[in-house]
Design a protein around this motif. Structure first.
Motif, PDB file in Angstrom:
ATOM      1  N   ASN A 207       0.821  -1.220   0.000  1.00 16.58           N
ATOM      2  CA  ASN A 207       0.000   0.000   0.000  1.00 16.58           C
ATOM      3  C   ASN A 207       0.845   1.256   0.000  1.00 16.58           C
ATOM      4  O   ASN A 207       0.498   2.245  -0.619  1.00 16.58           O
ATOM      5  CB  ASN A 207      -0.904   0.037   1.239  1.00 16.58           C
ATOM      6  CG  ASN A 207      -2.032  -0.959   1.111  1.00 16.58           C
ATOM      7  OD1 ASN A 207      -2.371  -1.386  -0.001  1.00 16.58           O
ATOM      8  ND2 ASN A 207      -2.595  -1.371   2.225  1.00 16.58           N
ATOM      9  N   GLN A 208       1.943   1.225   0.758  1.00 13.23           N
ATOM     10  CA  GLN A 208       2.729   2.458   0.905  1.00 13.23           C
ATOM     11  C   GLN A 208       3.932   2.511  -0.023  1.00 13.23           C
ATOM     12  O   GLN A 208       4.753   3.431   0.066  1.00 13.23           O
ATOM     13  CB  GLN A 208       3.166   2.606   2.353  1.00 13.23           C
ATOM     14  CG  GLN A 208       1.982   2.940   3.253  1.00 13.23           C
ATOM     15  CD  GLN A 208       2.249   2.576   4.686  1.00 13.23           C
ATOM     16  OE1 GLN A 208       3.378   2.679   5.136  1.00 13.23           O
ATOM     17  NE2 GLN A 208       1.232   2.115   5.390  1.00 13.23           N
ATOM     18  N   MET A 209       4.048   1.498  -0.891  1.00 17.47           N
ATOM     19  CA  MET A 209       5.121   1.481  -1.889  1.00 17.47           C
ATOM     20  C   MET A 209       6.515   1.514  -1.264  1.00 17.47           C
ATOM     21  O   MET A 209       7.440   2.091  -1.836  1.00 17.47           O
ATOM     22  CB  MET A 209       4.983   2.688  -2.838  1.00 17.47           C
ATOM     23  CG  MET A 209       3.759   2.668  -3.684  1.00 17.47           C
ATOM     24  SD  MET A 209       3.696   1.170  -4.631  1.00 17.47           S
ATOM     25  CE  MET A 209       5.188   1.284  -5.552  1.00 17.47           C
ATOM     26  N   THR A 210       6.660   0.913  -0.113  1.00 17.04           N
ATOM     27  CA  THR A 210       7.964   0.942   0.550  1.00 17.04           C
ATOM     28  C   THR A 210       8.846  -0.209   0.035  1.00 17.04           C
ATOM     29  O   THR A 210       9.279  -1.077   0.797  1.00 17.04           O
ATOM     30  CB  THR A 210       7.781   0.865   2.077  1.00 17.04           C
ATOM     31  OG1 THR A 210       6.889  -0.206   2.373  1.00 17.04           O
ATOM     32  CG2 THR A 210       7.205   2.150   2.613  1.00 17.04           C
ATOM     33  N   PHE A 211       9.087  -0.154  -1.252  1.00 14.26           N
ATOM     34  CA  PHE A 211       9.863  -1.226  -1.891  1.00 14.26           C
ATOM     35  C   PHE A 211      11.323  -1.212  -1.439  1.00 14.26           C
ATOM     36  O   PHE A 211      12.066  -2.151  -1.675  1.00 14.26           O
ATOM     37  CB  PHE A 211       9.766  -1.111  -3.422  1.00 14.26           C
ATOM     38  CG  PHE A 211      10.339   0.155  -3.956  1.00 14.26           C
ATOM     39  CD1 PHE A 211      11.690   0.266  -4.225  1.00 14.26           C
ATOM     40  CD2 PHE A 211       9.529   1.255  -4.187  1.00 14.26           C
ATOM     41  CE1 PHE A 211      12.232   1.445  -4.704  1.00 14.26           C
ATOM     42  CE2 PHE A 211      10.060   2.447  -4.660  1.00 14.26           C
ATOM     43  CZ  PHE A 211      11.423   2.532  -4.918  1.00 14.26           C
ATOM     44  N   ASP A 212      11.742  -0.115  -0.769  1.00 12.11           N
ATOM     45  CA  ASP A 212      13.128  -0.077  -0.304  1.00 12.11           C
ATOM     46  C   ASP A 212      13.383  -1.078   0.827  1.00 12.11           C
ATOM     47  O   ASP A 212      14.538  -1.357   1.156  1.00 12.11           O
ATOM     48  CB  ASP A 212      13.544   1.351   0.110  1.00 12.11           C
ATOM     49  CG  ASP A 212      12.609   1.986   1.122  1.00 12.11           C
ATOM     50  OD1 ASP A 212      11.534   1.432   1.380  1.00 12.11           O
ATOM     51  OD2 ASP A 212      12.970   3.046   1.673  1.00 12.11           O
ATOM     52  N   PHE A 328      18.556   1.580  -6.739  1.00 17.71           N
ATOM     53  CA  PHE A 328      17.512   1.363  -7.738  1.00 17.71           C
ATOM     54  C   PHE A 328      17.128   2.682  -8.425  1.00 17.71           C
ATOM     55  O   PHE A 328      16.872   2.716  -9.624  1.00 17.71           O
ATOM     56  CB  PHE A 328      16.301   0.714  -7.062  1.00 17.71           C
ATOM     57  CG  PHE A 328      15.170   0.390  -8.001  1.00 17.71           C
ATOM     58  CD1 PHE A 328      15.349  -0.498  -9.045  1.00 17.71           C
ATOM     59  CD2 PHE A 328      13.913   0.954  -7.811  1.00 17.71           C
ATOM     60  CE1 PHE A 328      14.303  -0.801  -9.913  1.00 17.71           C
ATOM     61  CE2 PHE A 328      12.864   0.659  -8.668  1.00 17.71           C
ATOM     62  CZ  PHE A 328      13.065  -0.221  -9.717  1.00 17.71           C
ATOM     63  N   CYS A 329      17.110   3.776  -7.663  1.00 15.28           N
ATOM     64  CA  CYS A 329      16.700   5.066  -8.231  1.00 15.28           C
ATOM     65  C   CYS A 329      17.889   5.858  -8.788  1.00 15.28           C
ATOM     66  O   CYS A 329      17.748   7.038  -9.139  1.00 15.28           O
ATOM     67  CB  CYS A 329      15.952   5.889  -7.188  1.00 15.28           C
ATOM     68  SG  CYS A 329      14.450   5.074  -6.645  1.00 15.28           S
ATOM     69  N   GLU A 330      19.050   5.210  -8.834  1.00 13.68           N
ATOM     70  CA  GLU A 330      20.254   5.804  -9.426  1.00 13.68           C
ATOM     71  C   GLU A 330      20.586   7.169  -8.812  1.00 13.68           C
ATOM     72  O   GLU A 330      20.789   8.164  -9.513  1.00 13.68           O
ATOM     73  CB  GLU A 330      20.087   5.929 -10.946  1.00 13.68           C
ATOM     74  CG  GLU A 330      19.907   4.573 -11.617  1.00 13.68           C
ATOM     75  CD  GLU A 330      19.349   4.692 -13.025  1.00 13.68           C
ATOM     76  OE1 GLU A 330      19.751   5.618 -13.750  1.00 13.68           O
ATOM     77  OE2 GLU A 330      18.492   3.865 -13.388  1.00 13.68           O
TER      78      GLU A 330
END
Ligand code: JHZ
Length: 407
Positions: A207-212, A328-330
């Motif tokens: 839900n919170q997109m905390t893919f880190d 991942f986000c460079e």
């Protein structure tokens, strides 16, 4: 050979997300390591449609990951309070007293056990990181410097008897051999003892997109549905579950041995009902993956846009999850000048993969930035409170996920 599910052994795993080859999240570098080749490993996630467990595809040896560890639980006041409250509530709920034994697996610097000691409870920590076990011992928390294995369990039982409560906070996702771990926990626990775990909650991550929070230390991403499957297949049963705020949302699951007459609380069926149709459907994970790639572009572009306007950027907190987010986000040292972290163990080192220097918060006075990216977003409130003077001086803060928000 086809990869098998580490829990139910099925070979019908579905890969849904790839974050690319990434350095190990807690392998901070010293200056002299910067020119050496850095090992990177695939960071791919898959879903098992049989037991509904989300898991990593590539596993790194625990000896490499956990023998020396720079994460110290006591660095944050939020966590000090969280574990003080946990010790207080478990002492009450389980009627713990001077004759009781609490064992904490992955006990870090002994923060939770120290809190149990306030109530007279006898405590033993089990901690594989030698540097952390030493800190705990200095703090008068008896700690066995090892992974939880049969020999460790035998040693505890011989010296102190069986445990009334075994806790494992933020470690249950880290252990590849969960069946072996639970065999040892069952041996260690009294028949009416309880096992309490806290794990990051998959539904909150979705839900919170905390893919880190996806990195090599976290092998499993749990819903209550998958936890329920695991415990039932290991002669145990979840009898209560709570949603707690740690790490962007975690589950605290209370588990008993099968046969123990502790009553099963309605929270368990309520959680399972809510998860039905969500955590058991591959569509959920495919949609999540699409959103992850979009979140990456948004964060990457906003950092580049600020830099393009000539702004100076720093970051607050060098948590393990920053390794995933930054790689991942460079976002490397071309975009962020430095990261401040209050932990002296991390200061003077560089972030894995992206090589951004980690320094003392004093740097914020010496080289005040225009923007501070909060990498330890789970402590945003605590960090914003302690940095009020910079906000008053015009510094703006960025919360990176679910999408960048400027405060
Ligand atoms: P924090 C940890 O991950 C480690 P991390 C572990 N691998 C795990 O599984 C998860 O937890 C669940 C700093 N900080 O807690 C301290 C300040 O400097 O989010 C830490 O370096 N000042 C076991 O590493 C970092 O931020 C502060 O005021 O992602 C926070 O790390 C505060 C509050 C934090 O965990």
């Amino acid at each position: 050979m086809k990869m098998k599910c580490k829990i139910c052994n099925n070979d019908n795993l579905v890969k849904f997300l790839s974050l690319g080859d990434t350095a190990l999240a807690n392998s901070y570098l010293s200056e002299k390591d910067l020119n050496k080749e850095e090992k990177k490993f695939p960071l791919d996630l898959c879903f098992c449609p049989t037991c509904n467990l989300v898991q990593l595809m590539y596993i790194v040896s625990p000896e490499v990951l956990f023998k020396h560890y720079l994460y110290v639980s006591s660095t944050s006041n939020t966590f000090k309070l969280h574990f003080a409250q946990m010790a207080e509530s478990l002492t009450g709920e389980c009627n713990l007293g001077e004759k009781s034994l609490a064992v904490d697996v992955g006990s870090n610097d002994g923060l939770l056990l120290k809190a149990f000691q306030k109530y007279g409870v006898k405590t033993i920590g089990v901690e594989p990181a030698t540097n952390l076990a030493r800190i705990a011992e200095q703090n008068d928390v008896e700690t066995i410097n090892d992974f939880l294995n049969y020999q460790v369990v035998d040693r505890i039982i011989n010296s102190n008897g069986k445990a009334d409560v075994v806790t494992a906070n933020n470690v249950f996702a880290h252990i590849a051999d969960i069946h072996g771990m639970l065999k040892n926990v069952k041996l260690l626990l009294k028949d009416d003892g309880i096992f309490v775990i806290e794990v990051a909650y998959l539904v909150d991550m979705l839900n919170q997109m905390t893919f880190d929070s996806i990195y090599h230390e976290h092998i499993f991403y749990y819903s209550l549905t998958s936890l329920d499957y695991i415990f039932k297949n290991n002669g145990m049963q979840i009898f209560k579950v709570q949603h707690v705020p740690s790490h962007g949302g975690s589950l605290r699951a209370f588990v008993k041995k099968q046969g123990s007459d502790i009553r099963v609380d309605s929270s368990v069926s309520e959680f399972l009902k809510k998860e039905k149709g969500l955590v058991d459907d591959i569509k959920t994970y495919k949609e999540f993956a699409t959103k992850v790639y979009t979140a990456k572009e948004k964060l990457k572009n906003s950092i580049r846009a600020l830099k393009g306007q000539g702004k100076r950027l720093a970051a607050y907190g060098a948590p393990a999850k920053a390794t995933t987010l930054l790689s991942f986000c460079e976002i490397d040292r071309n975009w962020i000048d430095y990261i401040v972290d209050d932990s002296p163990l991390k200061q003077g080192l560089f972030t894995p993969g992206t090589h951004i220097p980690i320094v003392s918060p004093r740097m914020l006075d010496e080289k005040m930035p225009d923007y501070i990216l909060i990498l330890a977003w789970n402590f945003a409130e605590e960090i914003l409170n302690k940095t009020k003077k910079y906000r008053d001086a015009g510094v703006q803060f960025i919360i990176p996920l679910p999408e960048p928000v400027i405060i």
